[in-house]
Design an enzyme around this catalytic site. Structure first.
Site, PDB file in Angstrom:
ATOM      1  N   ASP A   1       1.041  -0.644   0.238  1.00  0.00           N
ATOM      2  CA  ASP A   1       0.331   0.082  -0.306  1.00  0.00           C
ATOM      3  C   ASP A   1       1.146   1.036   0.807  1.00  0.00           C
ATOM      4  OD1 ASP A   1      -2.041  -1.891  -0.027  1.00  0.00           O
ATOM      5  OD2 ASP A   1      -2.207  -1.511   2.205  1.00  0.00           O
TER       6      ASP A   1
ATOM      7  N   HIS B   1      -4.769  -3.386   5.886  1.00  0.00           N
ATOM      8  CA  HIS B   1      -4.570  -3.904   4.942  1.00  0.00           C
ATOM      9  C   HIS B   1      -6.429  -4.630   4.121  1.00  0.00           C
ATOM     10  CE1 HIS B   1      -2.847  -4.597   0.404  1.00  0.00           C
ATOM     11  NE2 HIS B   1      -3.450  -6.253   1.272  1.00  0.00           N
TER      12      HIS B   1
END
Ligand code: NAD
Ligand code: LMR
Length: 326
Positions: A159, A187
């Protein structure tokens, strides 16, 4: 001569495994002077495929590879492991959320958490990649009696890397010019990419990149990139996921390079009001080979704080959903 480190990789014949193994073997993860022994775990049905991948690693002639073990036995795979990369688990398909995988994948991590704790080195470092990775890591860590809580991480580096990729494209600079961008939380689409303290070429990001794009497009793109990759490829990210795992472990052992800190989903100690024990992505700085600290004193804006609460709430409800596995 440097003694080899034992690196166990689960799901090693899968998509991510096919990118990951070669980069661990080439020295990209642990440096050009660190020999490795690869201890590869697969389901019995994928053992032949795994042996084929191991043949390919051998055929690369990597000088750092001292041995390759292919097995469907967890105790063998984790024996004396210094590092375990927990990849083996189901990926999601189109229309699924990562949290939909919890029923199928959660139980894998009770057994593997126990097997790692029973067989790996006492200071083994574990990175959980299999989704939903924060909660799978929580499950595995909860089984550990011997290996410290600090050694169990989940991967949100993908990410962070996605955020850096978007920002460098928008600013027309190299990704190497972007510094100190990180992600809070899970996540999942509730993650909170934080650019407040990041810089591009030494200047504050908000001074370099268009504010409208930052507000409308950047955040949404980063939070939903996994879904967009699945829509485009028909399969979830693999090479970029392997790359992020390499980055995570590299930085954990060798330092964060030009960044002062990087995103690591680690066991919360209560910092920033995150409930203790949740596996939560924080900005982490490296304090030694394989040790880290959650960076303290980062100023959190009212908007980021509100969004952090949503990702905390989601992780708390995931924890409740797997209470029987903890
Ligand atoms: P894949 O299906 O291509 O490969 C998974 C492999 O794991 C398969 O070969 C399978 O046989 C093996 N496996 C399944 N259960 C196992 C078990 N109990 N023990 C050992 N091996 C087992 O999947 P993939 O694309 O490599 O993705 C793996 C996982 O990584 C998925 O859960 C995916 O959602 C996740 N992922 C996470 C991130 C992240 O940023 N955290 C990014 C991408 C993918
Ligand atoms: C990703 O972010 O690419 C992975 O978590 C795979 C997925 O299911 O989105």
């Amino acid at each position: 001569m440097t003694a080899p480190l034992r690196v166990a990789i689960t799901g090693a014949a899968g998509q991510i495994g096919y990118s990951l193994l070669f980069r661990v073997a080439s020295g990209e993860m642990l440096g050009p002077d660190q020999p490795v022994i690869l201890q590869l775990l697969e389901l019995p049905v994928a053992l032949d495929a795994l042996k084929g991948v191991a043949m390919e690693v051998t055929d690369c002639g990597f000088p750092l590879v001292r041995d390759i073990i292919c097995t469907d036995d967890q105790a063998t795979a984790f024996k004396d492991a210094d590092i375990v990369l927990c990849v083996g688990s189901k990926p999601r398909g189109p229309g699924q959320l990562r949290s939909d995988l919890i029923k199928a994948n959660g139980p894998i991590f009770t057994g593997q958490g126990q097997a790692i704790d029973a067989n790996a080195s006492a200071d083994c470092k574990v990175l959980v990649v299999g989704n939903p990775c924060n909660t799978n890591c929580l499950i595995a860590m909860s089984q550990a009696k011997r290996i410290p809580k600090e050694n169990w991480h989940a991967m949100t580096r993908l990410d962070q890397n996605r955020a850096v990729g978007q920002l460098s494209n928008a600013a027309g600079v190299s990704a190497g010019d972007v510094k100190n961008v990180f992600v809070w939380g899970n996540h999942s689409p509730t993650m909170v990419p934080d650019i407040t303290h990041g810089t591009i070429g030494g200047e504050a990001i908000a001074d370099v990149v268009d504010g409208g794009w930052l507000a409308d497009s950047f955040d949404q793109t980063v939070r939903t990139r996994g879904k967009a990759i699945i829509a485009a490829r028909g399969k979830s990210s693999a090479a970029s996921a392997a790359n992020a795992a390499i980055d995570h472990v590299h930085d954990w052992f060798l330092g964060t390079g030009h960044n002062d800190y990087v995103s690591m989903a680690v066991c919360s100690d209560g910092s920033y009001g995150v409930p203790e024990g949740l596996i939560f992505s924080f900005p982490c700085k490296i304090t030694g080979r394989g040790t880290y600290e959650i960076v303290q004193g980062i100023e959190v804006s009212g908007e980021v704080r509100e969004r952090m609460q949503k990702t905390i709430d989601e992780l708390v409800s995931e924890r409740e959903a797997v209470a029987d596995l903890l």
